[in-house]
Scaffold this active site. Structure first.
Site, PDB file in Angstrom:
ATOM      1  N   HIS A   1      -0.371  80.573 -54.287  1.00 32.56           N
ATOM      2  CA  HIS A   1       0.490  80.421 -55.457  1.00 32.56           C
ATOM      3  C   HIS A   1       0.116  79.129 -56.188  1.00 32.56           C
ATOM      4  O   HIS A   1      -0.419  78.192 -55.574  1.00 32.56           O
ATOM      5  CB  HIS A   1       1.950  80.384 -54.973  1.00 32.56           C
ATOM      6  CG  HIS A   1       2.946  80.324 -56.071  1.00 32.56           C
ATOM      7  ND1 HIS A   1       3.355  79.139 -56.653  1.00 32.56           N
ATOM      8  CD2 HIS A   1       3.647  81.307 -56.703  1.00 32.56           C
ATOM      9  CE1 HIS A   1       4.250  79.388 -57.588  1.00 32.56           C
ATOM     10  NE2 HIS A   1       4.446  80.692 -57.644  1.00 32.56           N
ATOM     11  N   PRO A   2       0.395  79.014 -57.488  1.00 25.88           N
ATOM     12  CA  PRO A   2       0.021  77.796 -58.220  1.00 25.88           C
ATOM     13  C   PRO A   2       0.605  76.504 -57.677  1.00 25.88           C
ATOM     14  O   PRO A   2       0.083  75.424 -57.966  1.00 25.88           O
ATOM     15  CB  PRO A   2       0.540  78.074 -59.640  1.00 25.88           C
ATOM     16  CG  PRO A   2       0.487  79.551 -59.770  1.00 25.88           C
ATOM     17  CD  PRO A   2       0.842  80.081 -58.409  1.00 25.88           C
ATOM     18  N   ARG A   3       1.696  76.575 -56.900  1.00 29.45           N
ATOM     19  CA  ARG A   3       2.236  75.337 -56.319  1.00 29.45           C
ATOM     20  C   ARG A   3       1.463  74.888 -55.082  1.00 29.45           C
ATOM     21  O   ARG A   3       1.733  73.809 -54.547  1.00 29.45           O
ATOM     22  CB  ARG A   3       3.714  75.518 -55.968  1.00 29.45           C
ATOM     23  CG  ARG A   3       4.650  75.467 -57.162  1.00 29.45           C
ATOM     24  CD  ARG A   3       6.082  75.182 -56.739  1.00 29.45           C
ATOM     25  NE  ARG A   3       6.611  76.242 -55.899  1.00 29.45           N
ATOM     26  CZ  ARG A   3       7.275  77.292 -56.347  1.00 29.45           C
ATOM     27  NH1 ARG A   3       7.453  77.452 -57.646  1.00 29.45           N
ATOM     28  NH2 ARG A   3       7.751  78.200 -55.522  1.00 29.45           N
ATOM     29  N   LYS A   4       0.532  75.691 -54.626  1.00 33.74           N
ATOM     30  CA  LYS A   4      -0.231  75.337 -53.430  1.00 33.74           C
ATOM     31  C   LYS A   4      -1.476  74.530 -53.804  1.00 33.74           C
ATOM     32  O   LYS A   4      -1.932  74.547 -54.951  1.00 33.74           O
ATOM     33  CB  LYS A   4      -0.632  76.602 -52.668  1.00 33.74           C
ATOM     34  CG  LYS A   4       0.540  77.510 -52.315  1.00 33.74           C
ATOM     35  CD  LYS A   4       1.605  76.769 -51.510  1.00 33.74           C
ATOM     36  CE  LYS A   4       2.701  77.690 -50.990  1.00 33.74           C
ATOM     37  NZ  LYS A   4       3.732  78.006 -51.993  1.00 33.74           N
ATOM     38  N   LEU A   5      -2.043  73.838 -52.814  1.00 36.68           N
ATOM     39  CA  LEU A   5      -3.211  73.006 -53.084  1.00 36.68           C
ATOM     40  C   LEU A   5      -4.420  73.832 -53.495  1.00 36.68           C
ATOM     41  O   LEU A   5      -5.271  73.368 -54.243  1.00 36.68           O
ATOM     42  CB  LEU A   5      -3.564  72.163 -51.844  1.00 36.68           C
ATOM     43  CG  LEU A   5      -2.913  70.792 -51.754  1.00 36.68           C
ATOM     44  CD1 LEU A   5      -1.413  70.900 -51.631  1.00 36.68           C
ATOM     45  CD2 LEU A   5      -3.494  69.999 -50.592  1.00 36.68           C
TER      46      LEU A   5
END
Length: 371
Positions: free
Chosen positions: A173-177
């Site tokens: 997901h975009p919140r992941k590194l």
């Protein structure tokens, strides 16, 4: 969290489009191999999200209706939801108040004869104590699914989280590194698990669409069991391959920023920043701070003060057992979970964050809690 995306990812995605192969294909297979190698696993199975990775992991482990699955309440709600997807009952366990992770003691406290599996979460990128938890599950005959959604680049005793896992689920997901927009991966050392999950992500077909199209002869596929449409696209995988090459510098920069926060915030009474456990290294996917009664304002008041100063912070990790979706689940008080969820907040950390931006965050905190 601001994803570190640039021209290299854009060009990789465009090249996938120009190739004419945009669905699951050769880039997905390459990404699976590269990611599995990065996390120390024999097999990778790319899927459409971290949530579908959890679902397939439980199916592969044989969890079914009537089983109980121990999960931390302190986690994004997808962790508990995955148990319901297979008809099992999620049983919420408390966590360690420092790491935010399950422990053998918190798991043992909620085991019953119906317990079939445990989902352990490396919360916010803080590694759980894998030796202790894997040992407990092995001794009790319990399946163990590792929710590594936030754990790309995390280390446990000098090994990548994922090495030696029965099954681990990852999110992009975009919140992941490491992001592919949406997307996920299941990793395992079990070849049979991997083969079955590859079938299940593609409607239960005995031959993948990519292999069917690559064949020079007609292929009459069969559908061996009820499956799902959980595929990743080659466009996503092309982005993922670029992101994977950036993982090490991304983790290094987040650890630098985290160390700076820890130094600057060390003398504030009533505020405790997250840090590495003695057995591993976090990637600081989330940099949270916990407030106790000595801090002069509440967590929610602090969020408002930060917002007024132009700082985007977030509440602490949710407690799933307090959400309406789980009001029907009888859960005793989970003191560490409730304290962390209600009295912690996540400070901004992102690639490209300047010292000046970080100083603005620190100034608000010191202005309230400094001597």
């Amino acid at each position: 969290m601001i994803p570190w995306l640039g021209e290299e990812e854009a060009e990789a995605a465009a090249e996938a489009v120009r190739s004419g192969w945009v669905a699951q294909g050769p880039r997905v297979a390459e990404f699976e191999r590269a990611f599995a190698a990065e996390v120390g696993a024999a097999h990778g199975v790319a899927v459409s999200s971290g949530t579908t990775a959890l679902h397939l992991g439980l199916v592969a482990l044989g969890v079914k209706a009537g089983d109980e699955v121990v999960v931390p309440s302190l986690s994004f709600i997808a962790t508990a939801n995955a148990a319901r997807y297979v008809g099992a009952t999620p049983v919420f366990a408390d966590v360690d108040p420092v790491t935010g992770n399950l422990t053998p003691e918190t798991i043992t406290a909620v085991l019953t004869p119906r317990t079939r599996a445990v989902i352990l979460v490396h919360q916010g990128g803080v590694p759980a104590d894998l030796d202790a938890l894997r040992g407990l599950c092995a001794d009790r005959g319990l399946a163990l699914l590792e929710d590594a959604a936030c754990a790309a680049g995390v280390r446990y005793r000098d090994q990548p989280v994922g090495a030696g896992a029965q099954v681990a689920a990852w999110s992009f997901h975009p919140r992941k590194l490491l992001t592919t927009g949406e997307g996920g991966m299941v990793t395992t050392d079990d070849a049979e698990f991997a083969a079955r999950m590859r079938r299940l992500r593609e409607h239960g077909m005995n031959v993948s669409a990519a292999d069917r199209h690559a064949s020079t002869k007609p292929v009459l596929e069969a559908y061996l069991e009820t499956g799902f449409n959980y595929r990743m696209t080659d466009i996503q995988a092309a982005v993922g391959l670029v992101q994977l090459r950036k993982l090490a510098p991304t983790v290094a920069e987040r650890r630098r920023l985290a160390a700076r926060y820890q130094r600057e915030l060390a003398d504030i009474k009533g505020l405790t920043p997250v840090t590495d456990p003695e057995y591993g290294q976090t990637n600081y996917q989330s940099f949270w701070v916990h407030l106790d009664e000595r801090f002069p304002v509440t967590r929610d008041d602090l969020l408002l003060r930060l917002s007024d100063a132009g700082v985007s912070a977030r509440r602490g990790i949710m407690a799933a057992h307090l959400e309406p979706a789980y009001a029907d689940v009888s859960t005793p008080r989970l003191p560490a979970t409730e304290d962390l969820s209600l009295n912690s907040l996540i400070l901004p950390v992102f690639h490209g964050m300047t010292d000046g931006q970080q100083d603005r965050v620190v100034a608000v905190l010191k202005g309230l809690g400094g001597d």
